[in-house]
Design an enzyme around this catalytic site. Structure first.
Site, mmCIF file in Angstrom:
data_model
loop_
_atom_site.group_PDB
_atom_site.id
_atom_site.type_symbol
_atom_site.label_atom_id
_atom_site.label_comp_id
_atom_site.label_asym_id
_atom_site.label_seq_id
_atom_site.Cartn_x
_atom_site.Cartn_y
_atom_site.Cartn_z
ATOM 1 N N ARG A 57 0.810 -1.230 0.000
ATOM 2 C CA ARG A 57 0.000 0.000 0.000
ATOM 3 C C ARG A 57 0.840 1.277 0.000
ATOM 4 N NH1 ARG A 57 -3.147 -2.851 3.888
ATOM 5 N NH2 ARG A 57 -4.920 -3.879 2.904
ATOM 6 N N ASN A 60 -1.723 17.643 -21.382
ATOM 7 C CA ASN A 60 -2.034 16.595 -22.352
ATOM 8 C C ASN A 60 -2.244 17.126 -23.764
ATOM 9 O OD1 ASN A 60 -1.864 14.332 -20.680
ATOM 10 N ND2 ASN A 60 -3.862 14.793 -19.798
ATOM 11 N N LYS A 119 6.273 22.222 -15.568
ATOM 12 C CA LYS A 119 5.495 21.071 -15.134
ATOM 13 C C LYS A 119 5.234 21.124 -13.630
ATOM 14 C CE LYS A 119 4.332 16.413 -15.431
ATOM 15 N NZ LYS A 119 4.356 15.180 -16.189
ATOM 16 N N GLU A 141 -5.277 16.208 -11.347
ATOM 17 C CA GLU A 141 -5.917 16.497 -12.624
ATOM 18 C C GLU A 141 -7.423 16.700 -12.506
ATOM 19 O OE1 GLU A 141 -4.086 14.474 -15.845
ATOM 20 O OE2 GLU A 141 -5.739 14.853 -17.208
ATOM 21 N N HIS A 178 6.306 7.390 -27.759
ATOM 22 C CA HIS A 178 5.270 8.252 -27.189
ATOM 23 C C HIS A 178 5.439 9.705 -27.649
ATOM 24 C CE1 HIS A 178 2.530 10.078 -24.339
ATOM 25 N NE2 HIS A 178 3.517 10.798 -23.830
ATOM 26 N N ARG A 206 -4.270 20.666 -14.809
ATOM 27 C CA ARG A 206 -3.210 19.711 -15.117
ATOM 28 C C ARG A 206 -3.436 19.056 -16.476
ATOM 29 N NH1 ARG A 206 0.073 15.375 -11.464
ATOM 30 N NH2 ARG A 206 1.123 14.405 -13.204
ATOM 31 N N LYS A 233 2.353 10.980 -11.835
ATOM 32 C CA LYS A 233 1.428 10.117 -12.579
ATOM 33 C C LYS A 233 2.123 8.801 -12.848
ATOM 34 C CE LYS A 233 -1.815 12.850 -15.276
ATOM 35 N NZ LYS A 233 -2.304 13.055 -16.638
ATOM 36 N N HIS A 254 -2.012 14.782 -26.629
ATOM 37 C CA HIS A 254 -1.969 13.414 -26.103
ATOM 38 C C HIS A 254 -3.211 12.605 -26.461
ATOM 39 C CE1 HIS A 254 1.525 14.865 -24.040
ATOM 40 N NE2 HIS A 254 1.690 13.760 -23.353
ATOM 41 N N GLU A 302 7.911 17.033 -26.025
ATOM 42 C CA GLU A 302 7.264 17.466 -24.783
ATOM 43 C C GLU A 302 7.814 18.812 -24.301
ATOM 44 O OE1 GLU A 302 4.730 15.960 -23.146
ATOM 45 O OE2 GLU A 302 4.698 13.935 -23.975
ATOM 46 N N HIS A 334 -2.429 9.377 -28.117
ATOM 47 C CA HIS A 334 -2.756 8.071 -27.532
ATOM 48 C C HIS A 334 -3.529 7.207 -28.519
ATOM 49 C CE1 HIS A 334 -2.385 9.356 -23.010
ATOM 50 N NE2 HIS A 334 -1.231 9.288 -23.622
#
Lengths: 359, 359
Positions: free
Chosen positions: A117, A241, A223, A233, A261, A237, A139, A244, A181, A248
């Site tokens: 955890r 993206n 960032k 997010e 990517h 935030r 993330k 993205h 990026e 994606h």
């Protein structure tokens, strides 16, 4: 060495940036328990694993070498990490160290979030992409066969160590993917930085150390500010993206294999800029300027052959930014100012997809 | 209906307890998006799934029925949940509803924590054990072949709905397993409740509705207080694990099949009490009193045949309460007052293990 702080209350942490930090930064002093596991991949291991492991001679230091590539960013590989931790009896006070690019960082971060955890982890990113993007902000995730980064957690590292020297061994294609990026930060929120990038493009292309370090620092700074304002997010935030959602879809359609990517994001950003200009939000010339800039890095600027608008829409409908059936997109209201919105003319999306798919 | 609040700042949530709440509580009003997935198991589905699903006629309501049992509390089953969510295109605003016992609740909670990095979830516990323990407090997890609950997250539900009527269909053995955790609250921090349980044992054994509801309420109240003070188990939350370190070793040794969790905890609590009395912290008579009380519920009070002290020590070394190689145990300083400590005479641990293993 320059240090940035990511301000997240009790989860705040430093990003240290400098040449040769793998040799000079006293990383072992940052460990809370007496166990570490350095997790890397088979490409990076021969280059930097020994150097890093040497720092931990006085504690239990285990290493795990994963296969290299986005296609291994799966629940199965995560299980491999858990098996290694369990078999070496790592306790709740262990520290996981991610030595590698975004794939390693995302997976190790998620493993750290879940193992017992939650245990400590440290990011040592070895690609430009990971240095300016994935290693900063917490993330973490693995991919699902039907979508990228669908299974994960928001989980902050205790520290990020960026040694700019590691970029010397980075293939040009990977450097370019990270550069995509970098440009993104300029596009979405930092016009002066975008202009700086245009002005210093030749220096960056020839890997001048000071220019690269400056680009990394300003990217991380942007960032860190975005993340500090919106860790999980709920709002701004998502601006990170840009490109993205389109990207994606391309990555999923091509099985995460043919494009890196950052390459998919490069195409996606051009698509987002095109759509923004179709909406009349930015000048039509920006698409050509951005395409030309990205092309100097030999980044792809077109959609893979065979993709259709329908395929894009289908894959984009699985995006995490879909809220109650509405597809929200990151678009530019102006150069240096992005928005996340579902309030756009659907015709602009369709004509953008048609233009890029050659329909 | 009685309502308890678990006080965790922005993650606070209510526990509603009452007879017939599955029929009368307006659960659909608690959903933020327009999708829900009710996840249950093949035992509970025929009993309560339709009743619950009926509440969500106005939104996309999907259901997933898992096999029943602790041995399915694995990463593989988690993947089944992710596959279902992806194939039904659940977005970040979906709500997962766990309808079942602790296994379902722990897994669905962990799935909710990870799916798209976190979606809402609601607990509808259908066993006494889940009602008084696992559904309250945000501990979610799956098991690893080498250890229980080794992979998970702290992730709070938005709401817990406890319908005491569902206990009518609960087998006596399962009710008893839940009762073990009820007794635990008395032992660790609530002497008046322990005395109340002794006084009202006959009523509870005959399932008198008011007595059962009171036992659930006071158990949840104790748990909520502990969790509110220490959400992520940095300190006193570990007190809730009285008997669990011994119990987990038993469960792991027996492959999670021959004993229910609460049954293993029953044995483990007796072992912890025995060790506490060997240390001179509680009266020697408490072990016999507790054994007798648990025996009226036909709970096991001895270690499974064949287990050895060495096996216990080996399995207990993997416990999450191991810090830097030190095994911390939850022990009683007095009846109604537990401590978590590594500061005990190892001889007391060894003689306790030897006594229970018949060495």
């Amino acid at each position: 060495m320059r240090t940035l702080q990511v301000a997240l209350a009790e989860r705040s942490y430093p990003i240290h940036i400098g040449e040769g930090l793998l040799d000079t930064f006293p990383l072992a002093e940052q460990i809370r328990g007496n166990q570490v596991m350095i997790i890397t991949n088979e490409t990076i291991a021969p280059l930097y694993l020994d150097k890093l492991a040497k720092q931990f001679a006085d504690v239990q230091c285990d290493t795990l070498i994963l296969p290299d590539g986005e296609k291994f960013k799966t629940l199965d590989t995560l299980e491999t990490i858990f098996d290694a931790l369990m078999s070496k009896r790592h306790s709740r006070t262990t520290t996981l160290i991610a030595l590698g690019g975004g794939v390693v960082g995302d997976m190790v971060g998620f493993a750290a979030a879940c193992y017992q955890r939650g245990v400590d982890f440290i990011q040592v990113p070895t690609t430009l992409l990971a240095q300016v993007d994935s290693s900063v902000g917490g993330k973490t995730a693995v991919n699902h066969p039907r979508g990228k980064n669908m299974i994960g957690a928001f989980y902050q590292p205790r520290l990020v160590l960026i040694d700019t020297l590691v970029l010397e061994t980075l293939p040009a294609r990977e450097l370019a993917a990270g550069y995509a990026e970098v440009v993104k930060y300029g596009l979405i929120r930092d016009l002066p930085f975008y202009r700086w990038l245009e002005t210093n493009n030749e220096k960056l292309l020839s890997r001048e150390s000071d220019a690269i370090a400056e680009a990394i620092y300003r990217s991380c700074e942007n960032k860190a500010q975005v993340v500090a304002d919106d860790e999980t997010e709920q709002g701004n935030r998502a601006l990170l993206n840009l490109g993205h959602t389109f990207g994606h879809a391309i990555e999923t359609a091509t099985g995460y294999t043919s494009m890196l990517h950052g390459e998919a994001v490069a195409v996606g950003m051009i698509m987002a800029v095109r759509m923004s200009s179709e909406l009349g939000w930015v000048e039509a010339g920006l698409e050509a300027d951005l395409t030309a800039l990205l092309a100097t890095w030999e980044l792809p600027v077109v959609v893979p052959a065979g993709m259709t608008p329908e395929q894009f829409l289908d894959l984009m409908a699985m995006d995490k930014k879909v809220h109650n059936g509405q597809l929200r997109l990151v678009l530019l209201k102006a150069l240096g100012e992005a928005v996340v919105t579902a309030d756009y003319d659907k015709a602009a999306l369709e004509s953008t997809l048609e233009a890029f798919c050659g329909v």
